[in-house]
Design an enzyme around this catalytic site. Structure first.
Site, mmCIF file in Angstrom:
data_model
loop_
_atom_site.group_PDB
_atom_site.id
_atom_site.type_symbol
_atom_site.label_atom_id
_atom_site.label_comp_id
_atom_site.label_asym_id
_atom_site.label_seq_id
_atom_site.Cartn_x
_atom_site.Cartn_y
_atom_site.Cartn_z
ATOM 1 N N TYR A 1 -22.124 27.336 -11.225
ATOM 2 C CA TYR A 1 -20.795 27.483 -11.825
ATOM 3 C C TYR A 1 -20.440 28.964 -11.962
ATOM 4 O O TYR A 1 -19.375 29.413 -11.534
ATOM 5 C CB TYR A 1 -20.738 26.794 -13.205
ATOM 6 C CG TYR A 1 -19.509 27.206 -13.975
ATOM 7 C CD1 TYR A 1 -18.255 26.739 -13.601
ATOM 8 C CD2 TYR A 1 -19.584 28.118 -15.042
ATOM 9 C CE1 TYR A 1 -17.115 27.166 -14.269
ATOM 10 C CE2 TYR A 1 -18.459 28.542 -15.714
ATOM 11 C CZ TYR A 1 -17.222 28.058 -15.324
ATOM 12 O OH TYR A 1 -16.091 28.491 -15.976
ATOM 13 N N SER B 1 -14.602 34.015 -16.206
ATOM 14 C CA SER B 1 -15.417 33.646 -17.373
ATOM 15 C C SER B 1 -16.346 34.784 -17.743
ATOM 16 O O SER B 1 -16.808 35.536 -16.869
ATOM 17 C CB SER B 1 -16.243 32.409 -16.997
ATOM 18 O OG SER B 1 -17.249 32.181 -17.943
ATOM 19 N N LYS C 1 -17.479 31.734 -10.021
ATOM 20 C CA LYS C 1 -16.515 32.665 -10.636
ATOM 21 C C LYS C 1 -16.689 34.058 -10.050
ATOM 22 O O LYS C 1 -15.721 34.748 -9.746
ATOM 23 C CB LYS C 1 -16.693 32.691 -12.159
ATOM 24 C CG LYS C 1 -16.345 31.377 -12.845
ATOM 25 C CD LYS C 1 -14.881 30.997 -12.647
ATOM 26 C CE LYS C 1 -14.521 29.665 -13.265
ATOM 27 N NZ LYS C 1 -13.199 29.163 -12.899
HETATM 28 P P1 NAD Z 1 -10.666 21.458 -17.939
HETATM 29 O O1 NAD Z 1 -11.699 20.690 -17.200
HETATM 30 O O2 NAD Z 1 -10.141 20.907 -19.204
HETATM 31 O O3 NAD Z 1 -9.421 21.767 -16.986
HETATM 32 C C1 NAD Z 1 -9.559 21.947 -15.604
HETATM 33 C C2 NAD Z 1 -8.536 21.031 -14.932
HETATM 34 O O4 NAD Z 1 -8.630 21.204 -13.514
HETATM 35 C C3 NAD Z 1 -8.774 19.553 -15.228
HETATM 36 O O5 NAD Z 1 -7.565 18.979 -15.659
HETATM 37 C C4 NAD Z 1 -9.218 18.972 -13.879
HETATM 38 O O6 NAD Z 1 -8.768 17.649 -13.727
HETATM 39 C C5 NAD Z 1 -8.549 19.926 -12.915
HETATM 40 N N1 NAD Z 1 -9.201 20.070 -11.601
HETATM 41 C C6 NAD Z 1 -10.503 20.339 -11.317
HETATM 42 N N2 NAD Z 1 -10.673 20.444 -9.985
HETATM 43 C C7 NAD Z 1 -9.455 20.258 -9.415
HETATM 44 C C8 NAD Z 1 -8.966 20.268 -8.101
HETATM 45 N N3 NAD Z 1 -9.782 20.464 -7.046
HETATM 46 N N4 NAD Z 1 -7.655 20.043 -7.889
HETATM 47 C C9 NAD Z 1 -6.811 19.839 -8.921
HETATM 48 N N5 NAD Z 1 -7.200 19.818 -10.192
HETATM 49 C C10 NAD Z 1 -8.518 20.029 -10.444
HETATM 50 O O7 NAD Z 1 -11.264 22.932 -18.157
HETATM 51 P P2 NAD Z 1 -10.702 24.144 -19.029
HETATM 52 O O8 NAD Z 1 -11.653 24.350 -20.135
HETATM 53 O O9 NAD Z 1 -9.270 23.964 -19.298
HETATM 54 O O10 NAD Z 1 -10.935 25.318 -17.989
HETATM 55 C C11 NAD Z 1 -9.907 25.810 -17.166
HETATM 56 C C12 NAD Z 1 -10.465 26.923 -16.300
HETATM 57 O O11 NAD Z 1 -10.983 27.948 -17.137
HETATM 58 C C13 NAD Z 1 -11.621 26.495 -15.403
HETATM 59 O O12 NAD Z 1 -11.499 27.165 -14.170
HETATM 60 C C14 NAD Z 1 -12.841 26.981 -16.151
HETATM 61 O O13 NAD Z 1 -13.910 27.271 -15.274
HETATM 62 C C15 NAD Z 1 -12.314 28.248 -16.789
HETATM 63 N N6 NAD Z 1 -13.051 28.644 -18.002
HETATM 64 C C16 NAD Z 1 -13.179 27.767 -19.037
HETATM 65 C C17 NAD Z 1 -13.880 28.141 -20.179
HETATM 66 C C18 NAD Z 1 -14.068 27.198 -21.329
HETATM 67 O O14 NAD Z 1 -14.909 27.477 -22.188
HETATM 68 N N7 NAD Z 1 -13.309 26.107 -21.437
HETATM 69 C C19 NAD Z 1 -14.434 29.415 -20.266
HETATM 70 C C20 NAD Z 1 -14.282 30.293 -19.187
HETATM 71 C C21 NAD Z 1 -13.577 29.889 -18.055
HETATM 72 C C1 WQD Z 2 -22.122 27.912 -27.780
HETATM 73 C C2 WQD Z 2 -23.355 28.101 -28.654
HETATM 74 C C3 WQD Z 2 -25.333 27.064 -27.781
HETATM 75 C C4 WQD Z 2 -23.909 22.924 -28.204
HETATM 76 C C5 WQD Z 2 -20.220 27.698 -22.054
HETATM 77 C C6 WQD Z 2 -20.425 28.097 -20.618
HETATM 78 C C7 WQD Z 2 -19.605 29.318 -20.296
HETATM 79 C C8 WQD Z 2 -18.139 29.102 -20.693
HETATM 80 C C9 WQD Z 2 -17.975 28.561 -22.071
HETATM 81 C C10 WQD Z 2 -16.908 28.397 -18.817
HETATM 82 C C11 WQD Z 2 -24.624 28.416 -27.857
HETATM 83 C C12 WQD Z 2 -24.923 26.413 -29.082
HETATM 84 C C13 WQD Z 2 -24.011 24.303 -28.207
HETATM 85 C C14 WQD Z 2 -24.727 22.163 -29.078
HETATM 86 C C15 WQD Z 2 -25.657 24.218 -29.916
HETATM 87 N N1 WQD Z 2 -17.504 28.134 -19.863
HETATM 88 N N2 WQD Z 2 -24.866 24.943 -29.048
HETATM 89 N N3 WQD Z 2 -25.569 22.858 -29.909
HETATM 90 O O1 WQD Z 2 -22.860 28.146 -23.665
HETATM 91 O O2 WQD Z 2 -21.508 29.983 -24.782
HETATM 92 O O3 WQD Z 2 -20.584 28.801 -22.866
HETATM 93 O O4 WQD Z 2 -18.832 27.433 -22.270
HETATM 94 O O5 WQD Z 2 -16.826 29.415 -18.224
HETATM 95 O O6 WQD Z 2 -19.752 29.574 -18.945
HETATM 96 O O7 WQD Z 2 -21.798 28.387 -20.421
HETATM 97 O O8 WQD Z 2 -20.755 27.605 -24.986
HETATM 98 O O9 WQD Z 2 -20.118 25.883 -26.620
HETATM 99 O O10 WQD Z 2 -21.916 25.352 -24.931
HETATM 100 O O11 WQD Z 2 -22.417 26.966 -26.762
HETATM 101 O O12 WQD Z 2 -26.451 24.782 -30.663
HETATM 102 O O13 WQD Z 2 -24.702 20.945 -29.085
HETATM 103 O O14 WQD Z 2 -23.613 26.874 -29.333
HETATM 104 O O15 WQD Z 2 -26.714 27.151 -27.672
HETATM 105 O O16 WQD Z 2 -25.383 29.319 -28.625
HETATM 106 P P1 WQD Z 2 -21.563 28.669 -24.085
HETATM 107 P P2 WQD Z 2 -21.264 26.352 -25.807
#
Ligand code: NAD
Ligand code: WQD
Length: 330
Positions: free
Chosen positions: A148, A124, A152
């Site tokens: 969190y 991330s 990572k």
């Molecule tokens: P998500 O929650 O939709 O998907 C994660 C999946 O993993 C879910 O289906 C959950 O049921 C499953 N899971 C969690 N723990 C588990 C375990 N111990 N065993 C088996 N399954 C498990 O999240 P996402 O948005 O699809 O994110 C996927 C990955 O990407 C995560 O590792 C997240 O940290 C990373 N990531 C997401 C974002 C984002 O903004 N969505 C940004 C950066 C990184």
């Molecule tokens: C985006 C912008 C908020 C909600 C998060 C995690 C990051 C990554 C992605 C996993 C920001 C603003 C949000 C609302 C708002 N996940 N906001 N009102 O914070 O960039 O990232 O998700 O790795 O680790 O921190 O994403 O979508 O929450 O926010 O004003 O109700 O929207 O302040 O500027 P963020 P977000």
């Protein structure tokens, strides 16, 4: 030979399964459904005409994971499974460290034992902490301010150390920026539980009338319009990036940012959504959310130069597709 996709029924995982199947890979999903549901497997089949094998298993369960590795001759692993809610990670640090670290370690133990040499890890942009934007892969990782983010950083370190002593293995550390949007079919997308933490699902729920108005967390940041700036990318671009990373994997550790390289403010995203969908989004300005950065966007040149991947879908595509998915929900 199949690809193991942990977290494959989740948001990014499900879109990646679609792209893998479209690229003629067979797919085995392991997901414990803590943040997704089994119907997603049907949806993936509906889109691709191919059904992934699905195990409802916790990726931290060493015994069950070993059975799965023994049963299938995996060609690679994409590890999405993880807990990802920043606020919850502050409340429940142990759950986050245990789930996110142990799952990674269990998978790597099995990869080494069963000689699975391609491993793609969901990292991330949060690992950059408050470095100066744009974030570049060569930057030192600064302490993140939540468990969190720490999970990572620690997983990246564990995987890097393992690669040093296992020269055959290829580790891709993919640092995602802000994935939004949904598959164009409108049948898979982001399904937050309860009140969404993230901006786009909140916007689509306001558009649907499920929530009264958006609260914009701060308009006094040092950005053009005062609201927070992020690098939003379409989840299907992100999914395609995984297939490219898998295909072009080489031994050692490769680190790539997956973003567009362009920052968009909260207000710009709200206006883009209104233009793309014709639906007005009522909002109010609220306090800054603790822990938020003013700006977070990628330097996306490395992955373009080395792997030829660029995020090509526009903000309008992202908004329209996210809205189509939300409208299809009950
Ligand atoms: P998500 O929650 O939709 O998907 C994660 C999946 O993993 C879910 O289906 C959950 O049921 C499953 N899971 C969690 N723990 C588990 C375990 N111990 N065993 C088996 N399954 C498990 O999240 P996402 O948005 O699809 O994110 C996927 C990955 O990407 C995560 O590792 C997240 O940290 C990373 N990531 C997401 C974002 C984002 O903004 N969505 C940004 C950066 C990184
Ligand atoms: C985006 C912008 C908020 C909600 C998060 C995690 C990051 C990554 C992605 C996993 C920001 C603003 C949000 C609302 C708002 N996940 N906001 N009102 O914070 O960039 O990232 O998700 O790795 O680790 O921190 O994403 O979508 O929450 O926010 O004003 O109700 O929207 O302040 O500027 P963020 P977000």
């Amino acid at each position: 030979m199949p690809i193991l996709v942990t977290g494959g029924t989740g948001y990014i995982g499900s879109h990646t399964c679609v792209e893998l199947l479209n690229n003629n890979h067979s797919v085995v999903i392991v997901d414990n459904l803590v943040n997704s549901n089994k119907e997603v497997v049907d949806r993936i089949e509906e889109i691709t005409g191919k059904r992934p094998i699905f195990y409802e298993v916790d990726a931290t369960d060493g015994e069950k994971m070993e059975e799965i590795f023994a049963e299938h001759d995996f060609d690679g692993v994409i590890h999405f499974a993880g807990l990802k809610a920043v606020g919850e990670s502050i409340e429940k640090p142990l759950a986050y460290y245990k789930n996110n670290l142990l799952s990674t370690m269990v998978l790597m133990e099995n990869c080494l034992k069963y000689k699975v040499n391609r491993f793609v890890f969901s990292s991330s942009a949060t690992v950059y902490g408050d470095n100066e934007v744009p974030f570049v892969e060569t930057m030192d990782l600064l302490p993140t301010i939540n468990p969190y983010g720490e999970t990572k950083v620690i997983c990246e370190r564990i995987l890097t150390d393992l690669a040093k002593v296992n020269p055959d293995i290829s580790i891709s550390l993919l640092r995602y920026f802000n994935p939004i949007g949904a598959h164009k079919s409108g049948i898979i997308g982001e399904l937050p539980q309860g009140i969404p933490n993230n901006l786009m699902p909140y916007i689509t729920q306001v558009a649907k009338g499920k929530r009264e108005k958006l609260r914009i967390f701060g308009n006094d940041y040092a950005t053009a319009d005062g609201t927070g700036v992020r690098d939003y990318l379409h989840v299907v671009d992100l999914a395609e990036g995984h297939v490219v990373a898998l295909h072009k994997a080489t031994p050692g550790v490769q680190i790539y940012n997956l973003g567009t390289g362009k920052g968009t403010s909260v207000l710009e995203l709200v206006h883009a959504f209104e233009e793309a969908t014709g639906v007005e989004i009522p909002y109010e300005i609220a306090e800054r959310r603790p822990g938020d950065l003013a700006e977070c966007y990628a330097d996306a040149t490395k992955i373009k130069k080395e792997l030829g991947w660029v995020a090509s879908r526009t903000l309008v595509d992202m908004c329209r597709d996210a809205w189509r998915f939300e409208r299809n929900l009950e």
